[in-house]
Motif scaffolding. Structure first.
Motif, PDB file in Angstrom:
ATOM      1  N   PRO A 298       0.805  -1.220   0.000  1.00  0.00           N
ATOM      2  CA  PRO A 298       0.000   0.000   0.000  1.00  0.00           C
ATOM      3  C   PRO A 298       0.844   1.280   0.000  1.00  0.00           C
ATOM      4  CG  PRO A 298       0.060  -0.929   2.198  1.00  0.00           C
ATOM      5  CD  PRO A 298       0.775  -1.898   1.294  1.00  0.00           C
ATOM      6  N   CYS A 299       2.160   1.139  -0.053  1.00  0.00           N
ATOM      7  CA  CYS A 299       3.050   2.312  -0.044  1.00  0.00           C
ATOM      8  C   CYS A 299       2.723   3.237  -1.214  1.00  0.00           C
ATOM      9  CB  CYS A 299       4.504   1.853  -0.134  1.00  0.00           C
ATOM     10  SG  CYS A 299       5.678   3.220  -0.142  1.00  0.00           S
ATOM     11  N   VAL A 300       2.642   4.534  -0.925  1.00  0.00           N
ATOM     12  CA  VAL A 300       2.357   5.527  -1.958  1.00  0.00           C
ATOM     13  C   VAL A 300       3.538   6.483  -2.142  1.00  0.00           C
ATOM     14  CG1 VAL A 300      -0.157   5.409  -1.730  1.00  0.00           C
ATOM     15  CG2 VAL A 300       1.147   6.997  -0.290  1.00  0.00           C
ATOM     16  N   ASN A 301       4.697   6.076  -1.629  1.00  0.00           N
ATOM     17  CA  ASN A 301       5.939   6.843  -1.751  1.00  0.00           C
ATOM     18  C   ASN A 301       5.831   8.261  -1.189  1.00  0.00           C
ATOM     19  OD1 ASN A 301       7.465   4.745  -2.953  1.00  0.00           O
ATOM     20  ND2 ASN A 301       6.401   5.129  -4.874  1.00  0.00           N
ATOM     21  N   GLN A 302       5.071   8.403  -0.125  1.00  0.00           N
ATOM     22  CA  GLN A 302       4.971   9.662   0.614  1.00  0.00           C
ATOM     23  C   GLN A 302       5.251   9.341   2.082  1.00  0.00           C
ATOM     24  OE1 GLN A 302       1.244  11.575  -0.193  1.00  0.00           O
ATOM     25  NE2 GLN A 302       1.600  11.583  -2.390  1.00  0.00           N
ATOM     26  N   CYS A 303       6.431   8.820   2.317  1.00  0.00           N
ATOM     27  CA  CYS A 303       6.791   8.267   3.623  1.00  0.00           C
ATOM     28  C   CYS A 303       7.145   9.362   4.630  1.00  0.00           C
ATOM     29  CB  CYS A 303       7.966   7.305   3.465  1.00  0.00           C
ATOM     30  SG  CYS A 303       7.661   6.034   2.214  1.00  0.00           S
ATOM     31  N   ARG A 304       6.235   9.545   5.581  1.00  0.00           N
ATOM     32  CA  ARG A 304       6.445  10.480   6.702  1.00  0.00           C
ATOM     33  C   ARG A 304       5.678   9.935   7.879  1.00  0.00           C
ATOM     34  NH1 ARG A 304       3.933  15.450   4.538  1.00  0.00           N
ATOM     35  NH2 ARG A 304       3.053  15.385   6.615  1.00  0.00           N
ATOM     36  N   LEU A 305       6.330   9.880   9.020  1.00  0.00           N
ATOM     37  CA  LEU A 305       5.635   9.409  10.214  1.00  0.00           C
ATOM     38  C   LEU A 305       4.855  10.546  10.851  1.00  0.00           C
ATOM     39  CD1 LEU A 305       8.333   7.109  11.812  1.00  0.00           C
ATOM     40  CD2 LEU A 305       6.315   6.440  10.522  1.00  0.00           C
ATOM     41  N   ASP A 306       3.756  10.201  11.503  1.00  0.00           N
ATOM     42  CA  ASP A 306       2.960  11.185  12.215  1.00  0.00           C
ATOM     43  C   ASP A 306       3.766  11.723  13.404  1.00  0.00           C
ATOM     44  OD1 ASP A 306       2.777   8.776  13.731  1.00  0.00           O
ATOM     45  OD2 ASP A 306       0.977   9.526  14.700  1.00  0.00           O
ATOM     46  N   ALA A 307       3.253  12.737  14.056  1.00  0.00           N
ATOM     47  CA  ALA A 307       3.967  13.396  15.157  1.00  0.00           C
ATOM     48  C   ALA A 307       4.293  12.425  16.292  1.00  0.00           C
ATOM     49  CB  ALA A 307       3.147  14.565  15.684  1.00  0.00           C
ATOM     50  N   GLY A 308       3.455  11.429  16.501  1.00  0.00           N
ATOM     51  CA  GLY A 308       3.690  10.454  17.560  1.00  0.00           C
ATOM     52  C   GLY A 308       4.577   9.296  17.123  1.00  0.00           C
ATOM     53  N   LEU A 309       5.060   9.349  15.887  1.00  0.00           N
ATOM     54  CA  LEU A 309       5.888   8.293  15.309  1.00  0.00           C
ATOM     55  C   LEU A 309       5.192   6.938  15.349  1.00  0.00           C
ATOM     56  CD1 LEU A 309       9.381   9.278  16.766  1.00  0.00           C
ATOM     57  CD2 LEU A 309       8.382   9.941  14.577  1.00  0.00           C
ATOM     58  N   THR A 310       3.879   6.976  15.164  1.00  0.00           N
ATOM     59  CA  THR A 310       3.068   5.768  15.242  1.00  0.00           C
ATOM     60  C   THR A 310       2.833   5.134  13.881  1.00  0.00           C
ATOM     61  OG1 THR A 310       1.939   6.726  17.127  1.00  0.00           O
ATOM     62  CG2 THR A 310       0.872   4.854  16.082  1.00  0.00           C
ATOM     63  N   TYR A 311       2.481   5.945  12.892  1.00  0.00           N
ATOM     64  CA  TYR A 311       2.155   5.406  11.572  1.00  0.00           C
ATOM     65  C   TYR A 311       2.595   6.358  10.469  1.00  0.00           C
ATOM     66  CZ  TYR A 311      -1.822   8.578  11.841  1.00  0.00           C
ATOM     67  OH  TYR A 311      -2.607   9.695  11.963  1.00  0.00           O
TER      68      TYR A 311
END
Length: 72
Positions: free
Chosen positions: A22-35
């Motif tokens: 499901p990767c859409v090549n917009q890899c950034r973690l949320d502020a909580g580093l959860t997802y």
């Protein structure tokens, strides 16, 4: 007679899976580093994807569907 190829680092199940990442090549973690904000997978799900069985991949995709609904 040729010797068989050495096993790859990927599991045989993952190497032949028809379930696309499901990767859409917009890899950034949320502020909580959860997802990941791009695909909504957790760090654990991202790490496990390359060796996950089809059943495990389907479970991850099902969890993503719920996360997408919750994000709306």
């Amino acid at each position: 007679m040729n010797a068989p190829n050495p096993p790859s680092s990927l599991s045989a199940a993952a190497a032949v899976s028809s379930i696309v990442s499901p990767c859409v090549n917009q890899c950034r973690l949320d502020a909580g580093l959860t997802y990941c904000l791009g695909c909504l997978r957790t760090r654990a799900e991202i790490a496990a994807w390359s060796t996950a069985s089809d059943a495990e991949r389907r479970a991850i995709l099902a969890a993503l569907a719920g996360r997408r609904e919750a994000a709306r």
